[in-house]
Write a protein that holds these residues in place. Structure first.
Motif, mmCIF file in Angstrom:
data_model
loop_
_atom_site.group_PDB
_atom_site.id
_atom_site.type_symbol
_atom_site.label_atom_id
_atom_site.label_comp_id
_atom_site.label_asym_id
_atom_site.label_seq_id
_atom_site.Cartn_x
_atom_site.Cartn_y
_atom_site.Cartn_z
ATOM 1 N N GLU A 7 -11.949 -11.688 11.666
ATOM 2 C CA GLU A 7 -11.296 -12.971 10.948
ATOM 3 C C GLU A 7 -12.080 -13.993 11.443
ATOM 4 N N SER A 8 -12.625 -14.172 12.640
ATOM 5 C CA SER A 8 -13.187 -15.446 13.035
ATOM 6 C C SER A 8 -14.428 -15.537 12.508
ATOM 7 N N HIS A 68 -14.588 -0.657 26.701
ATOM 8 C CA HIS A 68 -13.534 -1.371 27.831
ATOM 9 C C HIS A 68 -12.773 -0.170 28.786
ATOM 10 N N ARG A 86 -5.908 -5.373 17.828
ATOM 11 C CA ARG A 86 -5.784 -6.970 17.840
ATOM 12 C C ARG A 86 -7.219 -7.498 18.075
ATOM 13 N N LEU A 87 -8.148 -6.940 18.985
ATOM 14 C CA LEU A 87 -9.379 -7.763 19.191
ATOM 15 C C LEU A 87 -10.256 -7.566 17.973
ATOM 16 N N MET A 142 -15.159 -16.475 9.832
ATOM 17 C CA MET A 142 -15.086 -17.476 8.881
ATOM 18 C C MET A 142 -15.415 -18.706 9.727
ATOM 19 N N ASN A 143 -15.236 -18.742 11.124
ATOM 20 C CA ASN A 143 -15.734 -19.929 11.953
ATOM 21 C C ASN A 143 -17.095 -20.384 11.723
ATOM 22 N N GLU A 153 -9.081 -9.747 15.147
ATOM 23 C CA GLU A 153 -9.306 -11.179 15.593
ATOM 24 C C GLU A 153 -10.798 -11.731 15.675
ATOM 25 N N THR A 176 -4.507 -2.990 21.563
ATOM 26 C CA THR A 176 -5.096 -4.181 22.364
ATOM 27 C C THR A 176 -6.536 -4.293 21.506
ATOM 28 N N LEU A 205 -10.221 -2.178 31.752
ATOM 29 C CA LEU A 205 -11.206 -3.178 31.672
ATOM 30 C C LEU A 205 -11.647 -3.764 33.067
ATOM 31 N N HIS A 206 -10.516 -3.998 33.726
ATOM 32 C CA HIS A 206 -10.749 -4.536 35.080
ATOM 33 C C HIS A 206 -11.285 -3.677 35.955
#
Lengths: 427, 423
Positions: free
Chosen positions: B146-147, B53, B139-140, B149-150, B143, B136, B61-62
């Motif tokens: 954790e995701s 990043h 956090r990413l 499980m989707n 998430e 950041t 990142l930008h």
């Protein structure tokens, strides 16, 4: 009987070419030879998908209405025959075969590095020889029923359809491609034949082959297998769609880690189909609105409103077009507000020349890079053909675009008031 | 097929694979780093994201993405994966072949340097990883983990592995990893980054129209300064299992997931590999396999039912999505099909179909730089096996080999994920 005609289509810019063939059977065949490739990829597609729920042939008075999910069901069933099914036949050639149904097309495909003509013969043969009985239809209901159940657990898929149902009142894009367990229970062998005889006419189909292949190889098989058929004229019912969205907000519960939002801006469509130029501009616009190079994207990321799942798409087809954003978020309303403000501000200020040049450069690079990949080439050739375009048009249009055209479409195509927000919430 | 790639040792356990492909539209380069699983795995998970990043030269990142867009949309990606009981961090970039640049830019050279900068020149603040960026990235990563499980299929597979390999490093639990990720500091990342460069087995794989000699010199120069103490990686192979572990969990679901874990009987990644590979394909590979033709097509129990071999860990996984009430029927039929394999009751046609399908997949490896890199980058620290050699190995497998391989299989774990009402 008409003769087969062959035309070579070249792109000086891309240093690429393919053969455009009008086969005497009435089928359009596109052959894209790639030197130094070991593999070949073939795709036999019909312009028929889940949105074709109401149709009639020229001369017929009434529209035929069919159960939701029948195009996809037909795709499954076509693999069977009275004798060996298509997979059993492919097992002898070593080809890797598959098929898929989308909103507006059904495609049968294989890739291989050996025995190409044998596999092509299987492909052309099984797609042109349907065999449906009540018993085989019934057997498939169990398998597709499980496919439907599986998709209902896929949060991304559910989120898209929740949004489509929120945006559209009547357009059949709002129905699930595979239908429902109840709708596929209504499917009969007779209905399958009715759909087959309408949409699997060679004049409504295309064969695209790319890779280690020559037009002579393809024609040798096509000449042998394909029987000339009188072309048909299909009339698809155009479903009147109100300008406004059906509902501005909807939500559903699934086992997900974090809420998943989908935000769609419904476009006014005066004609059923979008021109390629409009599609290309819309894709550029999306990068300008919220691409990773925008400070907007980075602000949302830093604020914890989005994560790497954030994505966007220009979503379009026969009778529908929308600009869609999706991703995980702790606060869907806040993302909605930010995106609406962002689009309005950009509509006001316009995109700068510098941004436009940079984004165009990216899209140009990605467009050219795609011509490495024979899967992508064959898929794009099918879509382009059904849209009456050439695979080489993208690169040309990209280079000829002006900033004024892009800014004009930014203002005209996205109506920030005409939108739906949907959220898949966790338990 | 193109010529065999040239293997160049750049430094101690630093390898360059030069893959010459026919001229194409793209150039593709990857850098893979392999560490033992469980050694700073949380750090490397976050580090992989951080390093892709921002860099010292493009500290956000930008800015980094602006650079990539100007390089004609060069596509940069990073991933992490378990390789047996190793943990691999991979960076990959695909860019436009220089000959298609509109203004004669040397895209590939710029992209290669950028890729090396990602790894070697991270964005630091006050001598350590930047505080806000670290927060950041944490956090990413949380998430992202954790995701999972989707995706119920991936989730059920992961839970089966966690259950089956709970006493082995391979069974590393996502919830334990999450806990460690949450507690990371910028200094943890700094130490992990240094350790990664010192201890990992490193492989750079480059394919396409590339000035290879210049790349080689560049790599030698840039890695020369790094003190190296490569660490060895070993994977536990459990040959057989005596008792079957059963685990059932619930979730809000429409379709239940049945996942079976088998010990293949392998004692190393090379132990009887080709026979295992073919056997698992006949059992549950393509649409010609036993599981597809019987469990799906004949009994209509599911939409998918397949078997896959994990060579690096010596396990075989069968996955299927079914109605809860069909659990026993599906389980019985899957095991019955395994006994069909063990008794040699499969046809010669099925065996030939599997061998032809596997060979077909590997013959096209050299068609594109992207596929060549994906294939060759797996040889981080093991002898190179070309697709042609691989295919010869597959073709040499006999019916007896397949039967013997099937007989070595033992069921270890039955994992079932079903909806709350049905539990």
């Amino acid at each position: 009987m008409a003769e087969t005609t062959i035309r070579k289509v070249e792109s000086a810019r891309l240093q690429e070419f393919y053969y455009d063939i009008d086969h005497r059977s009435g089928l359009k065949i596109l052959v894209y030879p790639k030197e130094n490739y070991a593999s070949a990829y073939a795709m036999f597609g019909t312009h028929y998908g889940s949105i074709d729920t109401d149709f009639r042939l020229a001369g017929e008075k009434a529209y035929t209405s069919v159960p939701e999910g029948i195009a996809h069901f037909l795709e499954h069933k076509l693999f069977e025959s009275e004798d060996l099914d298509a997979f059993e036949r492919y097992a002898k050639t070593g080809a890797n075969a598959n098929a898929y149904t989308s909103f507006d097309k059904t495609c049968y495909l294989f890739s291989c590095t050996d025995n190409f003509t044998d596999s092509l013969e299987i492909l052309l043969d099984f797609v042109t020889h349907p065999y449906f009985t009540e018993a085989t239809v019934q057997k498939e209901q169990g398998i597709i029923g499980q496919e439907i159940q599986m998709c209902r657990d896929e949060a991304g898929w559910e989120s898209l359809f929740l949004l489509l149902r929120a945006m559209y009142h009547n357009c059949p894009v709002r129905i699930d491609i595979a239908g429902t367990v109840a709708s596929i229970a209504e499917i009969t062998a007779d209905l399958l034949y009715k759909c087959y005889n309408t949409f699997y006419n060679l004049s409504n189909m295309v064969l695209c082959v790319a890779g280690n292949v020559s037009p002579e190889q393809v024609l040798e098989v096509a000449d042998r297998i394909l029987k000339p058929a009188a072309p048909v004229e299909i009339e698809r019912k155009f479903h009147e769609e109100p300008r406004e969205v059906k509902t501005a907000y909807d939500e559903e519960t699934l086992a997900v880690a974090a809420p998943i939002f989908s935000l769609g801006f419904k476009e006014a469509v005066e004609t059923p189909e979008r021109a390629l130029k409009e599609v290309i501009i819309s894709n550029l616009l999306l990068d300008a609105i919220c691409g990773k190079t925008t400070s907007f994207y980075n602000e949302l990321l830093d604020a914890g409103l989005i994560n790497t799942s954030f994505d966007w798409e220009y979503f379009y087809g026969y009778g529908y077009a929308a600009t869609i954003f999706t991703g995980e978020t702790p606060d869907a309303r806040a993302v909605e507000k930010k995106l609406v403000e962002r689009i309005r501000a950009l509509q006001e200020s316009g995109i700068s020349e510098q941004e436009f040049d940079r984004i165009r450069k990216k899209h140009y690079g990605r467009t050219v890079m795609q011509f490495n990949d024979i899967d992508a080439i064959a898929n794009t050739m099918v879509s382009s053909y059904f849209r009456k375009e050439s695979v080489f048009d993208d690169a040309e249009i990209l280079q000829s675009l002006t900033l004024d055209e892009v800014n004009a479409r930014l203002r005209a195509a996205i109506d920030t008031d005409c939108r739906s927000l949907t959220v898949i919430k966790g338990e | 097929m193109s010529a065999q790639p040239k293997v160049v040792e750049i430094g101690e356990k630093i390898r360059l694979l030069r893959v010459q492909t026919a001229p194409t539209k793209t150039t593709c380069v990857s850098v893979d780093l392999l560490m033992p699983l469980g050694v700073r795995t949380a750090e490397y998970t976050v580090l992989a994201s951080y390093l892709t990043h921002c860099t010292e030269k493009f500290p956000s990142l930008h800015l980094l993405n602006e650079r990539l867009e100007l390089l004609y949309g060069a596509a940069l990606s990073c991933s992490t994966a378990k390789v047996g009981e190793g943990f691999r961090v991979s960076f990959q970039v695909t860019c436009l072949n220089d000959r298609y640049a509109l203004d004669g830019e040397r895209i590939s050279e710029a992209v290669l340097n950028l890729l090396l900068d990602l790894l070697l020149c991270p964005y630091l603040e006050n001598g350590t990883f930047a505080k806000n960026q670290t927060a950041t990235e944490i956090r990413l990563c949380i998430e992202d983990l954790e995701s999972e499980m989707n995706d119920k299929r991936a989730y059920a597979l992961r839970r089966m592995i966690e259950t089956m390999c709970q006493d082995e490093p391979y069974g590393i639990r996502t919830d334990a990893l999450l806990k460690e990720v949450r507690a990371l500091t910028p200094d943890d990342l700094l130490h992990a980054w240094k350790q990664l460069l010192q201890e990992a087995h490193i492989c750079v794989c480059a394919a396409g129209d590339i000035a290879f000699d210049a790349l080689e010199e560049n790599l030698k120069a840039r890695f020369a300064e790094i003190p190296r103490q490569p660490i060895s990686i070993e994977t536990v192979f459990v040959e057989t299992c005596e008792d079957v572990t059963e685990e059932t969990e619930t979730m809000v679901l429409n379709q239940s997931k049945l996942v079976l874990g088998f010990r293949s009987g392998m004692t190393s990644p090379d132990d009887n590999f080709y026979a295992e590979r073919v056997m698992v394909d006949v059992f549950g590979g393509g649409p010609y396999s036993r599981l597809f033709t019987q469990v799906r097509e004949k009994l209509s129990l599911c939409y998918y039912c397949s078997a896959r071999l994990n060579r690096q860990k010596g396990i075989v996984v069968v996955q299927s999505g079914i109605e809860s009430e069909n659990k026993q029927a599906a389980l019985q039929e899957i095991l019955r099909q395994l006994s069909v394999m063990q008794n040699g009751e499969f046809t010669d046609d099925a065996l030939q179909a599997s061998k032809a399908a596997i060979a077909d997949l590997f013959r096209s490896v050299d068609d594109m730089p992207e596929t060549a890199v994906t294939y060759y980058a797996q040889f981080i620290d093991t002898p190179l096996c070309t697709p042609a050699e691989f295919i010869r190995g597959i073709e040499s497998v006999t019916r007896e080999d397949v039967i013997a391989a099937a007989k070595r299989m033992s069921l270890d774990t039955v994992y079932f994920l079903c909806s709350k009402e049905e539990a």
